[in-house]
Design a protein around this motif. Structure first.
Motif, PDB file in Angstrom:
ATOM      1  N   GLN A 139       0.824  -1.211   0.000  1.00 29.26           N
ATOM      2  CA  GLN A 139       0.000   0.000   0.000  1.00 29.26           C
ATOM      3  C   GLN A 139       0.857   1.260   0.000  1.00 29.26           C
ATOM      4  N   GLY A 140       2.160   1.074  -0.024  1.00 26.61           N
ATOM      5  CA  GLY A 140       3.056   2.222  -0.080  1.00 26.61           C
ATOM      6  C   GLY A 140       3.391   2.840   1.261  1.00 26.61           C
ATOM      7  N   MET A 141       3.098   2.136   2.341  1.00 28.83           N
ATOM      8  CA  MET A 141       3.421   2.718   3.663  1.00 28.83           C
ATOM      9  C   MET A 141       4.730   2.114   4.154  1.00 28.83           C
ATOM     10  N   ASP A 142       5.830   2.663   3.678  1.00 30.75           N
ATOM     11  CA  ASP A 142       7.124   2.046   3.944  1.00 30.75           C
ATOM     12  C   ASP A 142       7.548   2.144   5.403  1.00 30.75           C
ATOM     13  N   THR A 143       7.189   3.231   6.075  1.00 29.99           N
ATOM     14  CA  THR A 143       7.602   3.393   7.476  1.00 29.99           C
ATOM     15  C   THR A 143       6.968   2.317   8.343  1.00 29.99           C
ATOM     16  N   PHE A 144       5.666   2.126   8.136  1.00 28.87           N
ATOM     17  CA  PHE A 144       4.947   1.106   8.884  1.00 28.87           C
ATOM     18  C   PHE A 144       5.610  -0.256   8.656  1.00 28.87           C
ATOM     19  N   ALA A 145       5.898  -0.577   7.377  1.00 28.00           N
ATOM     20  CA  ALA A 145       6.493  -1.870   7.054  1.00 28.00           C
ATOM     21  C   ALA A 145       7.840  -2.030   7.739  1.00 28.00           C
ATOM     22  N   HIS A 146       8.612  -0.950   7.748  1.00 27.54           N
ATOM     23  CA  HIS A 146       9.926  -0.966   8.379  1.00 27.54           C
ATOM     24  C   HIS A 146       9.811  -1.310   9.864  1.00 27.54           C
ATOM     25  N   VAL A 147       8.850  -0.665  10.553  1.00 21.62           N
ATOM     26  CA  VAL A 147       8.670  -0.924  11.979  1.00 21.62           C
ATOM     27  C   VAL A 147       8.251  -2.367  12.206  1.00 21.62           C
ATOM     28  N   ALA A 148       7.334  -2.870  11.350  1.00 18.51           N
ATOM     29  CA  ALA A 148       6.855  -4.240  11.536  1.00 18.51           C
ATOM     30  C   ALA A 148       7.995  -5.234  11.378  1.00 18.51           C
ATOM     31  N   ILE A 149       8.885  -4.975  10.407  1.00 16.12           N
ATOM     32  CA  ILE A 149      10.019  -5.895  10.232  1.00 16.12           C
ATOM     33  C   ILE A 149      10.955  -5.806  11.431  1.00 16.12           C
ATOM     34  N   GLY A 150      11.154  -4.589  11.934  1.00 11.07           N
ATOM     35  CA  GLY A 150      11.982  -4.436  13.131  1.00 11.07           C
ATOM     36  C   GLY A 150      11.423  -5.231  14.299  1.00 11.07           C
ATOM     37  N   ALA A 151      10.093  -5.168  14.479  1.00 12.40           N
ATOM     38  CA  ALA A 151       9.459  -5.923  15.557  1.00 12.40           C
ATOM     39  C   ALA A 151       9.638  -7.415  15.331  1.00 12.40           C
ATOM     40  N   ALA A 152       9.483  -7.860  14.076  1.00 10.79           N
ATOM     41  CA  ALA A 152       9.627  -9.285  13.789  1.00 10.79           C
ATOM     42  C   ALA A 152      11.043  -9.757  14.098  1.00 10.79           C
ATOM     43  N   LEU A 153      12.044  -8.936  13.729  1.00  7.70           N
ATOM     44  CA  LEU A 153      13.430  -9.338  13.998  1.00  7.70           C
ATOM     45  C   LEU A 153      13.709  -9.354  15.495  1.00  7.70           C
ATOM     46  N   LEU A 154      13.167  -8.357  16.203  1.00  4.18           N
ATOM     47  CA  LEU A 154      13.375  -8.320  17.655  1.00  4.18           C
ATOM     48  C   LEU A 154      12.738  -9.545  18.306  1.00  4.18           C
ATOM     49  N   PHE A 155      11.558  -9.913  17.815  1.00  5.14           N
ATOM     50  CA  PHE A 155      10.900 -11.110  18.337  1.00  5.14           C
ATOM     51  C   PHE A 155      11.739 -12.343  18.023  1.00  5.14           C
ATOM     52  N   ALA A 156      12.333 -12.368  16.819  1.00  2.07           N
ATOM     53  CA  ALA A 156      13.152 -13.517  16.447  1.00  2.07           C
ATOM     54  C   ALA A 156      14.367 -13.636  17.365  1.00  2.07           C
ATOM     55  N   ILE A 157      14.984 -12.498  17.698  1.00  5.23           N
ATOM     56  CA  ILE A 157      16.131 -12.525  18.616  1.00  5.23           C
ATOM     57  C   ILE A 157      15.682 -13.063  19.970  1.00  5.23           C
ATOM     58  N   ALA A 158      14.559 -12.499  20.462  1.00  5.87           N
ATOM     59  CA  ALA A 158      14.052 -12.926  21.764  1.00  5.87           C
ATOM     60  C   ALA A 158      13.769 -14.422  21.740  1.00  5.87           C
ATOM     61  N   HIS A 159      13.114 -14.876  20.676  1.00  8.19           N
ATOM     62  CA  HIS A 159      12.719 -16.285  20.596  1.00  8.19           C
ATOM     63  C   HIS A 159      13.939 -17.190  20.561  1.00  8.19           C
ATOM     64  N   ALA A 160      14.975 -16.790  19.817  1.00  7.91           N
ATOM     65  CA  ALA A 160      16.170 -17.632  19.746  1.00  7.91           C
ATOM     66  C   ALA A 160      16.716 -17.881  21.143  1.00  7.91           C
ATOM     67  N   PHE A 161      16.719 -16.851  21.991  1.00  3.07           N
ATOM     68  CA  PHE A 161      17.313 -17.020  23.313  1.00  3.07           C
ATOM     69  C   PHE A 161      16.378 -17.746  24.272  1.00  3.07           C
ATOM     70  N   PHE A 162      15.119 -17.294  24.372  1.00  2.00           N
ATOM     71  CA  PHE A 162      14.293 -17.932  25.411  1.00  2.00           C
ATOM     72  C   PHE A 162      13.917 -19.358  25.044  1.00  2.00           C
ATOM     73  N   LYS A 163      13.717 -19.626  23.744  1.00  2.00           N
ATOM     74  CA  LYS A 163      13.312 -20.996  23.414  1.00  2.00           C
ATOM     75  C   LYS A 163      14.473 -21.966  23.553  1.00  2.00           C
ATOM     76  N   SER A 164      15.693 -21.534  23.180  1.00  2.00           N
ATOM     77  CA  SER A 164      16.840 -22.416  23.388  1.00  2.00           C
ATOM     78  C   SER A 164      17.014 -22.701  24.871  1.00  2.00           C
ATOM     79  N   GLY A 165      16.899 -21.652  25.678  1.00  4.80           N
ATOM     80  CA  GLY A 165      17.044 -21.837  27.122  1.00  4.80           C
ATOM     81  C   GLY A 165      15.995 -22.786  27.667  1.00  4.80           C
ATOM     82  N   LEU A 166      14.752 -22.628  27.221  1.00  4.66           N
ATOM     83  CA  LEU A 166      13.682 -23.491  27.726  1.00  4.66           C
ATOM     84  C   LEU A 166      13.912 -24.940  27.296  1.00  4.66           C
ATOM     85  N   PHE A 167      14.376 -25.142  26.065  1.00  2.00           N
ATOM     86  CA  PHE A 167      14.620 -26.523  25.634  1.00  2.00           C
ATOM     87  C   PHE A 167      15.766 -27.149  26.424  1.00  2.00           C
TER      88      PHE A 167
END
Lengths: 311, 660
Positions: B326-354
């Motif tokens: 839809q041409g809203m690049d800023t919004f998309a940028h933030v969403a990708i940032g959130a996804a990457l931050l979640f991925a970092i978080a997930h890598a650490f907490f899920k490895s620890g839990l396993f």
């Protein structure tokens, strides 16, 4: 400096009035049911007595059991600091994002649930399971409610949301406020979700979890639940009447706000007691219907708000 | 400074670890191999961290003719994943030193170590390759080595899960290969940058087909519903440090591949693709979290929770694609940032839990939560770190995953009113589904910790649990610490991985800034700690600390036993009831009267049939169809040789007709 003073006023006033709210609801309820009832100041004496009593700690428990009262009370104090209860624009109100409010409430609930499980008895586990279910179903309703406020007001913290929420100009807030009231009843373990006066095992949720706590720990947990009731009472009143809050730290404004606070908690306590005297508690396994209604109220508010803005 | 040498050294060290395990004598060299692997991955982690901190965006590592000129390079994105992979692999190798020794008689230790090194090497290679050839070779190295790792304990259930995994992962790899071939016009040696240019000239229908192939290929590896069925079978069967690597890191490889393909290679054209990704993401999140709540096997709970987390990450990416179209690049940028931050978080907490689940399973001699309990009393420090990891996995403030969800939802709500009605509808659906999933994720994690760690032990083994060895516990502590660190320093991390516009720097701290809303995680953290201290001090001042006595839990005058406790089945029963339309669990209670005279005195047997609805609805029909087809085809095999010759001739004619 101003904002720090305002936060301090709110902190002290809310903490001081919380046991009174609990006592007041009980008194109104007793009067409505034809009993004489105890003084509304009785909870102060109850908590003070509990603080002096000896604690009995179950042998089944571990360090988590001892951590629970601290985390539950601290998470409630966090809400007192960041929400607009007596004043607007407190020093910590910038932390009052709705996601954080929902998260910190969930944090307190999570620890309460772990305290319930620690007792190793069927009662604790039952209360824990029920509370966890309620908390996980309240969460979407709460996020949707606050999202409605955020969309209508364009603000992000509850503080600024409430300061600029005007139900006369944006009627889309009405379903959201209805949802907020339903959430407040569920969060505080009141009718029709839970019966705060009972110790009958089949009906209890909150009481079952704290059954194994005694002495100072019980005082902390009871005080936390009284504080939560006060917080939600004031929140519901403030969203309807935001003009009753102090916005600057002048003596007159603060005294006015404190006076309004007492009037608000008296009215809300009376309405709560009236509600609890009129309706029956719902069966637990029908709870998803109640929470679904709350959720769809909130969602309807959000949709109305979006339509309102688009038109 | 040139880091490429260190990255290559890290790869060489990993390869060396694999070689050492091959040549070492049986039963020896385990510690040497794991130490070597920890050193090489630690080096890789440091090199990629330094690269990220240096602020460069590209780093060419090498390009040699004998690997078909595949360029090896690090970009900011691949360096981030390279860092996650190496950090988790380093901690997993340290964990494996003592963990594997506990099971020396079950596993073939030499083979396990060698395969683990090759597995890590495969993942390192996937991240470094920037051409389809190298990418696919290392993808296969990763897939096949993890296939053998799943069946490391040689039990029938593991072999079955591993074969299932092998089939699914190869269907996915086949789809990715097909996608590359269509894009590049049958050459798989062109680098990704060239592919992006070639993709511009392809017709939209072809690009859509390629996108679907990539979505299936990477989605099946990432465990998106409905391609997820292998994941809850395969991840729990592997040894715990391998489960940690598979869940914490291997899923991220699929995420990385998907991100590179959708955002760098394929041009974004329509919102249809985005809607498909959002639909699959939300479906995975809801389905995964419901099963995470009702499962009773500790590692399966974590595997389903991974499906949920990957679902949330893919939803965030889908939203980014949608608003970008839809041409809203800023919004998309933030969403990708959130996804990457979640991925970092997930890598650490899920490895620890396993890894923690490995300790729990070792203590209870079973993966079932129903025989655990009481660990928090027997291993207090370990349970404390697990509590932090579980709270982080439930996305509670002030931990890491919460910051990602805050960023995403805050941004979504802030932009909601400026969208077209259709997009608004989609975003509202995303918002409320994520809120529901968040609530249920809390349920799943509290169940895991509450039933697994608290109250009385439910079995003899659990009652005699001992605190884990220091080498096993330290990686878990480190991951718990990283979880807190990622939460408190989320803005700083975002600014390093190329999302500096989401942060604002003030004199002594960095804020998260999303659509005019600011949050300083450090202040949030400090306020929570300060209030905790206020309560702590107040309790000291107002009441006598020593005034207490121990006694057993009150239970209507009866002695308390572990049989009184709620089990994981009972704890999750309301959710099972509320979502019975989706889960379709079957409860069986068989009552046999003990006394003929009194029917009320009966012994009851309770069993719960947790069915996998996708398995029943999608995979079993496919299986039946395949079997039916092969039965029909077998009719050709009738022993008449003339018929076979005729078939060969027809096949030849058909092939030639198609080819010419």
């Amino acid at each position: 400096m101003n904002s720090i003073l305002l936060t301090l006023v709110q902190f002290v006033a809310t903490l001081a009035i919380a046991p009174f709210v609990v006592g007041l609801v009980r008194l109104f309820k007793a009067r409505l049911q034809g009993r004489h009832g105890a003084s509304p100041f009785l909870p102060y004496i109850t908590y003070a007595t509990l603080l002096k009593k000896q604690m009995v700690i179950s042998k089944s428990t571990s360090w988590v059991f001892r951590l629970v009262p601290f985390v539950v009370l601290a998470s409630t104090l966090f809400l007192v600091c960041v929400l607009p209860l007596v004043v607007f624009g407190g020093a910590l109100s910038h932390l009052g994002h709705f996601m954080i409010i929902a998260g910190v409430l969930a944090l307190g609930t999570a620890f309460l649930v772990m305290g319930g499980l620690e007792s190793a008895s069927a009662f604790g586990g039952m209360g824990a399971s029920r509370e966890m279910t309620l908390a996980s179903l309240v969460e979407p309703a709460m996020i949707a409610t606050f999202a409605t406020f955020a969309v209508v007001t364009g603000a992000f913290t509850v503080d600024t949301m409430f300061a600029s929420a005007n139900i006369l100009t944006s009627p889309a807030l009405l379903p959201a406020i209805a949802a907020l009231i339903m959430i407040a009843l569920a969060e505080n373990a009141r009718y029709p979700v839970d019966n705060p006066a009972t110790h009958l095992e089949l009906t209890m949720v909150h009481e079952a979890m704290v059954l194994e706590y005694s002495g100072p720990y019980l005082a902390m947990l009871e005080y936390a639940s009284g504080l939560k009731l006060t917080i939600f009472s004031l929140l519901v009143a403030n969203v309807l009447f935001p003009m009753t809050l102090a916005v600057d730290a002048t003596l007159i404004a603060i005294i006015m706000a404190l006076g309004w606070m007492i009037i608000k908690v008296v009215i809300v306590s009376f309405l709560l007691a009236l509600l609890e005297s009129m309706i029956a508690k719902m069966r637990f396994y029908r709870m998803q219907e109640y929470l679904t209604i709350a959720f769809f109220f909130a969602l309807a508010g959000l949709v109305f708000a979006l339509i309102h803005i688009t038109l | 400074m040139n880091f490429s040498f260190f990255v290559l050294l890290s790869l060489a060290g990993t390869l060396l670890a694999a070689l050492v395990s091959c040549i070492s004598a049986k039963g020896q060299g385990h510690r040497a191999v794991m130490t070597l692997l920890a050193l090489s991955t630690g080096l890789g982690a440091i090199a990629s961290a330094v690269f990220l901190l240096s602020g460069q965006s590209q780093l060419a590592i090498s390009q040699s003719v004998w690997f078909f000129s595949t360029p090896f390079a690090l970009s900011t994105l691949s360096a981030l994943f390279f860092f996650l992979l190496n950090t988790v692999a380093c901690l997993a190798s340290v964990y494996a030193i003592k963990y594997v020794e506990q099971y020396a008689e079950i596993y073939n230790v030499r083979v396990l170590d060698g395969l683990m090194a090759i597995f890590v090497l495969g993942m390192q290679g996937v991240l470094l390759s920037s051409a389809p050839f190298g990418f696919l070779v290392f993808w296969e190295v990763m897939s096949i080595s993890s296939f053998f790792l799943v069946m490391a304990d040689k039990q029938a259930a593991s072999v079955r899960a591993a074969l299932f995994y092998l089939i699914m992962t190869h269907l996915g790899a086949g789809a990715i290969l097909a996608g590359f071939l269509i894009l590049s016009g049958s050459s798989i040696f062109e680098p990704f940058t060239r592919l992006a240019v070639l993709a511009q000239s392809l017709p939209p229908q072809t690009l859509f087909g390629v996108f679907l192939l990539f979505l299936f290929g990477f989605g099946s590896k990432a465990g998106l519903v409905p391609f997820h069925v292998w994941l809850p079978e395969a991840h729990p069967q592997a040894p715990s440090h391998i489960s940690a690597l598979m869940s914490g890191v291997m899923l991220k490889m699929a995420l990385y591949g998907f991100l590179v393909m959708t955002f760098s290679v394929l041009p974004i054209r329509s919102s249809t693709e985005a809607l498909i990704v959002i639909a699959l993401g939300l479906l995975s999140a809801v389905y995964g979290v419901i099963y995470a709540v009702i499962e009773r096997d500790v590692k399966r709970v974590l595997a389903f929770s991974s499906i949920e987390n990957m679902g949330i990450i893919f939803t965030m990416i889908g939203v980014a694609m949608l608003v970008k179209s839809q041409g809203m690049d800023t919004f998309a940028h933030v969403a990708i940032g959130a996804a990457l931050l979640f991925a970092i978080a997930h890598a650490f907490f899920k490895s620890g839990l396993f890894m923690g689940a490995g300790v729990m399973v070792h203590a209870a001699h079973s993966r079932s939560l129903e025989v655990m309990g009481g660990f928090s009393k027997r291993m207090p420090v370990f349970s404390g770190s697990m509590l932090i990891l579980a709270l982080a996995a439930a996305a509670l403030p002030p931990f890491s995953a919460f910051m990602a969800e805050w960023t995403f939802i805050q941004n979504l709500v802030a932009n909601l009113s400026q969208m077209s009605p259709f997009i608004q509808g989609v975003l509202v659906l995303v918002l409320v589904t994520m809120a529901l999933v968040g609530g249920l994720a809390l349920f799943a994690m509290i169940k895991l910790f509450g039933i697994g760690f608290l109250a009385e032990p439910r079995s003899e083994h659990a009652a005699h649990a001992k605190a884990p060895d220091a080498l096993i516990a330290v990686p878990i502590f480190a991951l718990a610490a990283l979880t807190i660190f990622v939460g408190a320093c989320a803005p700083w991390i975002l600014s390093i991985i190329g999302f500096a516009d989401l942060t604002s720097f003030e004199t002594w701290h960095t804020n998260l800034v999303v659509a005019e809303a600011t949050l300083n995680p450090l202040v949030l953290f400090d306020v929570l700690i300060a209030l905790f201290l206020v309560v702590f001090v107040a309790r000291r001042l107002l009441s006598n600390k020593k005034h207490e006595r121990p006694y057993h839990t009150w239970d209507c005058g009866q002695p308390i036993t572990s049989g009184m406790e709620y089990t994981a089945t009972a704890f999750s029963s309301p959710i099972r009831f509320f979502f019975r339309m989706i889960t379709r669990t079957k409860k069986n209670v068989i009552a046999t009267p003990v006394l003929a005279s009194n029917p009320w005195i009966a012994s009851r047997i309770f069993s719960l049939d947790l069915r996998q609805i996708w398995y029943d609805v999608l995979y079993v029909p496919i299986q039946h169809a395949c079997l039916w087809t092969s039965t029909q085809v077998r009719k050709l095999q009738n022993g008449v040789i003339q018929f076979y010759i005729a078939l060969i001739f027809i096949a030849l004619v058909v092939t030639l007709t198609i080819a010419l």
